[in-house]
Enzyme design. Sequence first.
Site, short mmCIF file in Angstrom:
data_model
loop_
_atom_site.label_atom_id
_atom_site.label_comp_id
_atom_site.label_asym_id
_atom_site.label_seq_id
_atom_site.Cartn_x
_atom_site.Cartn_y
_atom_site.Cartn_z
N LYS A 1 50.65 49.63 86.20
CA LYS A 1 50.60 48.90 87.46
C LYS A 1 49.56 49.57 88.36
O LYS A 1 49.82 50.61 88.95
CB LYS A 1 51.96 48.91 88.16
CG LYS A 1 51.98 47.94 89.37
CD LYS A 1 52.89 48.38 90.48
CE LYS A 1 52.22 49.24 91.50
NZ LYS A 1 51.14 48.58 92.30
N GLY B 1 50.42 58.98 93.70
CA GLY B 1 50.44 58.30 94.99
C GLY B 1 51.01 59.21 96.06
O GLY B 1 50.98 60.44 95.96
N GLU C 1 49.21 64.80 105.13
CA GLU C 1 48.02 64.29 104.45
C GLU C 1 47.47 63.07 105.19
O GLU C 1 48.12 62.03 105.25
CB GLU C 1 48.37 63.93 103.01
CG GLU C 1 47.17 63.63 102.15
CD GLU C 1 47.53 63.39 100.70
OE1 GLU C 1 46.75 63.74 99.82
OE2 GLU C 1 48.64 62.83 100.44
#
Length: 499
Positions: free
Chosen positions: A180, A233, A393
């Site tokens: 994905k 991710g 981040e």
Amino acid sequence: MARQHERRTIHVDGEWREAVSGATRDIIDPAVARPFAVVAEGDEKDTDLAVEAARRAFREGDWPRTPAAERAALLRRVADLLVRDREELGALESQDAGKTLEEGRVDIDCVADAFRYFADLVAAEAPGRVVDAGSPDIHSVVVHEPVGVCALITPWNYPLLQASWKIAPALAAGNTFVVKPSEITPLTTVALIGLLAEAGLPAGVANIVTGPGHSVGARLAEHPEVDLISFTGGLISGTKVAQAAAPGVKKVALELGGKNPNVVFADACATDESFDTAVDQALNAAFIHSGQVCSAGARLIVEESVRDRFVTELARRAGRIRLGRGTDEGVECGPLVSEQQRAKVEAYVASALAEGAVLRTGGKRPEGLGAGYFYEPTVLDACHREMKVVREEVFGPVLTVETFRTEDEAVALANDTEYGLAGAVWTADAGRARRVAGRLRHGTVWINDFHPYLPQAEWGGFGKSGVGRELGPAGLAEYRESKHVYQNLAPKPVRWFAG
């Protein structure tokens, strides 16, 4: 390179399909903020069909039992096809993700390298590790088998590169998979699935579902027929993936980003040449791909005695970085990937200024670049550990500056993060370089360099940067199960029980 027909970007059991629901998604060119492609918007139903195909191919197909030499040969064919299509794929990656054309080309080179590395790794292996059982009547060997059906979830910043770090070892080990890609930047991964088919990969081994994380990604993480999930991710999404996978006791590999220190000692700036190099590398560390890099050196930690000179020159050069569409001549930095990402960056800069940071350059949207999602390279001085922009981040072109006086203080600052993906130390003192590198709690440490990686060296982080490793022998091991086969060549009664 054959491009898939728009809307038919789901690949299941060797066939290109539309989404079961018929839904589609526009893919936006971030340099102009306009759609340039349409893909299928899959959901749980499409995901279930893809997993079923992958399970069938693993249970009934030939790929898991194909000799390693043949698997390696296919991976090398894929690498050759990537070289053939380098220009088109590089341009597509540039347009989809907003990076410069040269970055896109380099990414394709690195993808080909990954396929070749894992091909060479499995082709050179012995069939099993013989274990000495202490008896000539016992043959004992440890063999490796594929995990099974792998769910591979990839990010938007390096779409094809991150996909290759998962797909190449998964195939080398004999697995089947469903990938994905990010719903924002799926196009080159769709193209790669086409190249796998062209190279001769059997139907059902490689499947792709284009669609959002909340439906496709979530279903993959919880699906009972998925044996392993590899996710790259953000921390929040990665935590959800791990929680969803836990009830099924799946193998899980997570790469969740970093807040990476770039430590510069004064002796690294002793000459004009070394000063120029350290400044140049600090720019590369922070601003390549507009800072949308998990290993970006977003925290500059510089020795106090050279801090003013270093930051002044760094800010001057950062202010001259040429922004624009990645395919345009002379452009050094492209846009952020989306309006949402730009708004996130703007919020971090605003919070930093409110907390006392000093803006040395940037900090705003540039003029004259139209509707694209551009943001100026930004240097924030006088930062400290309590600031949100230093702790979290940002994933944008924002560099924070902290200072130190002693080696111990430098190490303490560099390690004062819940992440631990990568970091660097700049010094002319070889002993100090080894000491500091040894003390930094980060998965990759560069000495007098920043950003290079090798496919034969493991990549991953400490702490909340994730679990598991990609690349290197450990990256292949993630996609395998070890099995001990113990054979008694001369069986006799044990006589443990009297009978």
